[in-house]
Design a protein around this motif. Structure first.
Motif, PDB file in Angstrom:
ATOM      1  N   PRO A  90      38.843  13.677  44.889  1.00  0.00           N
ATOM      2  CA  PRO A  90      38.622  14.613  46.001  1.00  0.00           C
ATOM      3  C   PRO A  90      37.173  14.677  46.481  1.00  0.00           C
ATOM      4  CG  PRO A  90      40.077  15.601  44.370  1.00  0.00           C
ATOM      5  CD  PRO A  90      39.564  14.322  43.769  1.00  0.00           C
ATOM      6  N   LEU A  91      36.229  14.232  45.665  1.00  0.00           N
ATOM      7  CA  LEU A  91      34.818  14.265  46.068  1.00  0.00           C
ATOM      8  C   LEU A  91      34.445  13.105  46.992  1.00  0.00           C
ATOM      9  CD1 LEU A  91      33.061  15.245  42.701  1.00  0.00           C
ATOM     10  CD2 LEU A  91      33.560  16.709  44.665  1.00  0.00           C
ATOM     11  N   ALA A  92      35.343  12.147  47.176  1.00  0.00           N
ATOM     12  CA  ALA A  92      35.031  10.977  48.007  1.00  0.00           C
ATOM     13  C   ALA A  92      34.648  11.380  49.419  1.00  0.00           C
ATOM     14  CB  ALA A  92      36.210  10.008  48.022  1.00  0.00           C
ATOM     15  N   ALA A  93      35.264  12.423  49.938  1.00  0.00           N
ATOM     16  CA  ALA A  93      34.998  12.853  51.314  1.00  0.00           C
ATOM     17  C   ALA A  93      33.560  13.321  51.500  1.00  0.00           C
ATOM     18  CB  ALA A  93      35.966  13.975  51.699  1.00  0.00           C
ATOM     19  N   ALA A  94      32.892  13.708  50.413  1.00  0.00           N
ATOM     20  CA  ALA A  94      31.497  14.164  50.488  1.00  0.00           C
ATOM     21  C   ALA A  94      30.509  13.010  50.448  1.00  0.00           C
ATOM     22  CB  ALA A  94      31.208  15.134  49.346  1.00  0.00           C
ATOM     23  N   HIS A  95      31.005  11.753  50.374  1.00  0.00           N
ATOM     24  CA  HIS A  95      30.150  10.570  50.271  1.00  0.00           C
ATOM     25  C   HIS A  95      29.116  10.749  49.164  1.00  0.00           C
ATOM     26  CE1 HIS A  95      32.211   9.868  53.937  1.00  0.00           C
ATOM     27  NE2 HIS A  95      31.402  10.579  54.695  1.00  0.00           N
ATOM     28  N   PRO A  96      29.574  10.933  47.927  1.00  0.00           N
ATOM     29  CA  PRO A  96      28.655  11.277  46.837  1.00  0.00           C
ATOM     30  C   PRO A  96      27.787  10.109  46.405  1.00  0.00           C
ATOM     31  CG  PRO A  96      30.834  10.851  45.952  1.00  0.00           C
ATOM     32  CD  PRO A  96      30.966  10.795  47.456  1.00  0.00           C
ATOM     33  N   LEU A  97      26.751  10.454  45.670  1.00  0.00           N
ATOM     34  CA  LEU A  97      25.931   9.481  44.954  1.00  0.00           C
ATOM     35  C   LEU A  97      26.348   9.528  43.496  1.00  0.00           C
ATOM     36  CD1 LEU A  97      23.451   7.602  44.535  1.00  0.00           C
ATOM     37  CD2 LEU A  97      22.064   9.692  44.306  1.00  0.00           C
ATOM     38  N   VAL A  98      26.710   8.384  42.935  1.00  0.00           N
ATOM     39  CA  VAL A  98      27.107   8.289  41.533  1.00  0.00           C
ATOM     40  C   VAL A  98      25.933   7.736  40.735  1.00  0.00           C
ATOM     41  CG1 VAL A  98      28.701   7.219  39.889  1.00  0.00           C
ATOM     42  CG2 VAL A  98      29.537   7.985  42.120  1.00  0.00           C
ATOM     43  N   LEU A  99      25.544   8.460  39.686  1.00  0.00           N
ATOM     44  CA  LEU A  99      24.430   8.052  38.844  1.00  0.00           C
ATOM     45  C   LEU A  99      24.929   7.755  37.438  1.00  0.00           C
ATOM     46  CD1 LEU A  99      21.720  10.680  39.889  1.00  0.00           C
ATOM     47  CD2 LEU A  99      21.945   8.321  40.695  1.00  0.00           C
ATOM     48  N   GLY A 100      24.757   6.519  36.998  1.00  0.00           N
ATOM     49  CA  GLY A 100      25.173   6.121  35.660  1.00  0.00           C
ATOM     50  C   GLY A 100      24.001   6.109  34.710  1.00  0.00           C
ATOM     51  N   LEU A 101      24.210   6.612  33.494  1.00  0.00           N
ATOM     52  CA  LEU A 101      23.171   6.591  32.471  1.00  0.00           C
ATOM     53  C   LEU A 101      23.244   5.255  31.721  1.00  0.00           C
ATOM     54  CD1 LEU A 101      23.615  10.234  31.209  1.00  0.00           C
ATOM     55  CD2 LEU A 101      21.502   9.307  32.122  1.00  0.00           C
ATOM     56  N   PRO A 102      22.187   4.434  31.811  1.00  0.00           N
ATOM     57  CA  PRO A 102      22.210   3.151  31.099  1.00  0.00           C
ATOM     58  C   PRO A 102      22.148   3.351  29.591  1.00  0.00           C
ATOM     59  CG  PRO A 102      20.490   3.222  32.802  1.00  0.00           C
ATOM     60  CD  PRO A 102      20.964   4.615  32.596  1.00  0.00           C
ATOM     61  N   ARG A 103      22.776   2.455  28.816  1.00  0.00           N
ATOM     62  CA  ARG A 103      23.537   1.384  29.408  1.00  0.00           C
ATOM     63  C   ARG A 103      25.029   1.712  29.439  1.00  0.00           C
ATOM     64  NH1 ARG A 103      20.598  -3.332  25.938  1.00  0.00           N
ATOM     65  NH2 ARG A 103      21.028  -1.756  24.377  1.00  0.00           N
ATOM     66  N   GLY A 104      25.507   2.438  28.426  1.00  0.00           N
ATOM     67  CA  GLY A 104      26.948   2.636  28.285  1.00  0.00           C
ATOM     68  C   GLY A 104      27.612   3.386  29.412  1.00  0.00           C
ATOM     69  N   GLY A 105      26.863   4.213  30.126  1.00  0.00           N
ATOM     70  CA  GLY A 105      27.461   4.962  31.221  1.00  0.00           C
ATOM     71  C   GLY A 105      27.682   4.144  32.468  1.00  0.00           C
ATOM     72  N   VAL A 137      25.419  -3.455  38.871  1.00  0.00           N
ATOM     73  CA  VAL A 137      24.590  -2.847  39.916  1.00  0.00           C
ATOM     74  C   VAL A 137      24.585  -3.722  41.168  1.00  0.00           C
ATOM     75  CG1 VAL A 137      22.214  -2.261  40.546  1.00  0.00           C
ATOM     76  CG2 VAL A 137      23.141  -1.494  38.365  1.00  0.00           C
ATOM     77  N   ARG A 138      24.474  -5.023  40.970  1.00  0.00           N
ATOM     78  CA  ARG A 138      24.489  -5.933  42.126  1.00  0.00           C
ATOM     79  C   ARG A 138      25.844  -5.904  42.824  1.00  0.00           C
ATOM     80  NH1 ARG A 138      21.210 -11.228  39.738  1.00  0.00           N
ATOM     81  NH2 ARG A 138      19.134 -10.266  39.821  1.00  0.00           N
ATOM     82  N   GLU A 139      26.911  -5.902  42.041  1.00  0.00           N
ATOM     83  CA  GLU A 139      28.243  -5.883  42.635  1.00  0.00           C
ATOM     84  C   GLU A 139      28.497  -4.589  43.397  1.00  0.00           C
ATOM     85  OE1 GLU A 139      32.898  -6.286  41.131  1.00  0.00           O
ATOM     86  OE2 GLU A 139      31.274  -7.057  39.869  1.00  0.00           O
ATOM     87  N   ALA A 140      27.877  -3.506  42.940  1.00  0.00           N
ATOM     88  CA  ALA A 140      28.086  -2.196  43.566  1.00  0.00           C
ATOM     89  C   ALA A 140      27.234  -1.997  44.814  1.00  0.00           C
ATOM     90  CB  ALA A 140      27.781  -1.088  42.555  1.00  0.00           C
ATOM     91  N   ALA A 141      26.388  -2.966  45.165  1.00  0.00           N
ATOM     92  CA  ALA A 141      25.496  -2.792  46.313  1.00  0.00           C
ATOM     93  C   ALA A 141      26.257  -2.552  47.608  1.00  0.00           C
ATOM     94  CB  ALA A 141      24.580  -4.003  46.459  1.00  0.00           C
ATOM     95  N   CYS A 142      27.499  -3.021  47.678  1.00  0.00           N
ATOM     96  CA  CYS A 142      28.289  -2.841  48.897  1.00  0.00           C
ATOM     97  C   CYS A 142      29.041  -1.515  48.929  1.00  0.00           C
ATOM     98  CB  CYS A 142      29.272  -3.988  49.069  1.00  0.00           C
ATOM     99  SG  CYS A 142      30.504  -4.092  47.743  1.00  0.00           S
ATOM    100  N   PHE A 143      29.071  -0.794  47.827  1.00  0.00           N
ATOM    101  CA  PHE A 143      29.820   0.468  47.787  1.00  0.00           C
ATOM    102  C   PHE A 143      29.141   1.500  48.686  1.00  0.00           C
ATOM    103  CE2 PHE A 143      31.223  -0.337  43.094  1.00  0.00           C
ATOM    104  CZ  PHE A 143      31.970  -1.425  43.507  1.00  0.00           C
ATOM    105  N   GLY A 144      29.946   2.250  49.410  1.00  0.00           N
ATOM    106  CA  GLY A 144      29.410   3.299  50.266  1.00  0.00           C
ATOM    107  C   GLY A 144      28.744   2.779  51.525  1.00  0.00           C
ATOM    108  N   ARG A 145      28.889   1.511  51.809  1.00  0.00           N
ATOM    109  CA  ARG A 145      28.185   0.912  52.951  1.00  0.00           C
ATOM    110  C   ARG A 145      28.588   1.572  54.258  1.00  0.00           C
ATOM    111  NH1 ARG A 145      27.891  -5.514  53.533  1.00  0.00           N
ATOM    112  NH2 ARG A 145      26.717  -5.112  51.625  1.00  0.00           N
ATOM    113  N   SER A 146      29.840   1.944  54.392  1.00  0.00           N
ATOM    114  CA  SER A 146      30.308   2.516  55.657  1.00  0.00           C
ATOM    115  C   SER A 146      29.691   3.879  55.938  1.00  0.00           C
ATOM    116  CB  SER A 146      31.833   2.644  55.640  1.00  0.00           C
ATOM    117  OG  SER A 146      32.247   3.482  54.569  1.00  0.00           O
TER     118      SER A 146
END
Length: 241
Positions: free
Chosen positions: A24-39, A213-222
């Motif tokens: 449900p948070l997708a509509a807010a165009h969130p920023l996802v922050l992962g804690l390295p490395r396991g997150g 991280v490189r693969e995710a560079a296209c996420f949220g592009r729109s």
């Protein structure tokens, strides 16, 4: 733990389950922050499912003078890095302001080194005014995540959410005042350790973090500006040594 069935197959599977609840948070165009490395593998799946921008969040402990294992606070990465101190311990030990300042700079340098190794020259994404989802692969005591949330709150996100596959109930209760919402899929008792709740809990490698991280560079592009996405597309960093 005879007869114990792990809640999750691996981190990626946990991330997909977490994403279903956070959808449900997708509509807010969130920023996802992962804690390295396991997150990061968990955060990758959440960002992918929500078509959300993914960045890394580094937290470095500041040790007490002469007793580095005893944390008196932490430095939290970001466009505006934050110092979070444990006021009770600081009052007891009374480290000098110069010591704290020097240690903060030392840890910021280490954060910068690690960030560069994972994402090259890309600067941390600004969190002010955004819905921010912090992701790790699990919580035991919760000290690192608590510091991360305290630091992020100082940078004024519109909404701060913690997404965790598994954690003990008492740790969740202690962390909950630091954010607006917590999504935790499993709160087993007794807890034992984070890895006990995964069938596969191999160490996440530096190379995997760089690749995700490189693969995710296209996420949220729109949802993003052409300038920022061009910077994301062009950012390439060396693999960590």
């Amino acid at each position: 733990m005879a007869g114990h069935k792990p809640e999750f197959h691996d981190r990626r599977a946990a991330g997909r389950r977490l994403a279903a609840v956070l959808a449900p948070l997708a509509a807010a165009h969130p920023l996802v922050l992962g804690l390295p490395r396991g997150g990061v593998p968990v955060a990758f799946e959440v960002a992918k499912a929500l078509d959300a921008e993914l960045d890394l969040l580094f937290v470095r402990k500041i040790g007490a003078p002469g007793y580095e294992e005893l944390g008196i606070g932490a430095v939290v990465d970001g466009a505006e890095p934050q110092l979070v101190l444990d006021e009770d311990i600081v009052r007891q030990l009374a480290p000098s302001p110069n010591y704290i300042r020097t240690e903060m700079q030392r840890q910021l340098a280490e954060i910068e080194r690690r960030r560069s190794s994972y994402v090259g020259g890309r600067a941390p994404v600004e969190v002010a005014g955004r819905t921010v989802i912090v992701i790790d692969d699990g919580i035991a005591t919760g000290g690192t995540v608590k510091a991360a949330l305290k630091g992020l709150r100082k940078n004024r996100p519109a909404r701060l959410v913690l997404g965790i596959p598994v954690a003990p109930g008492d740790s969740i209760a202690e962390i909950s005042p630091e954010c607006d919402d917590i999504v935790c899929l499993a709160r087993p008792e007794p807890f034992h350790a984070v890895g006990a709740h995964y069938a596969v809990f191999d160490q996440t490698t530096d190379e995997e973090v760089v690749r995700l991280v490189r693969e995710a560079a296209c996420f949220g592009r729109s949802h993003d500006s052409p300038g920022r996405m061009a910077a994301l597309r062009d950012s390439r960093g060396p693999a960590p040594r």
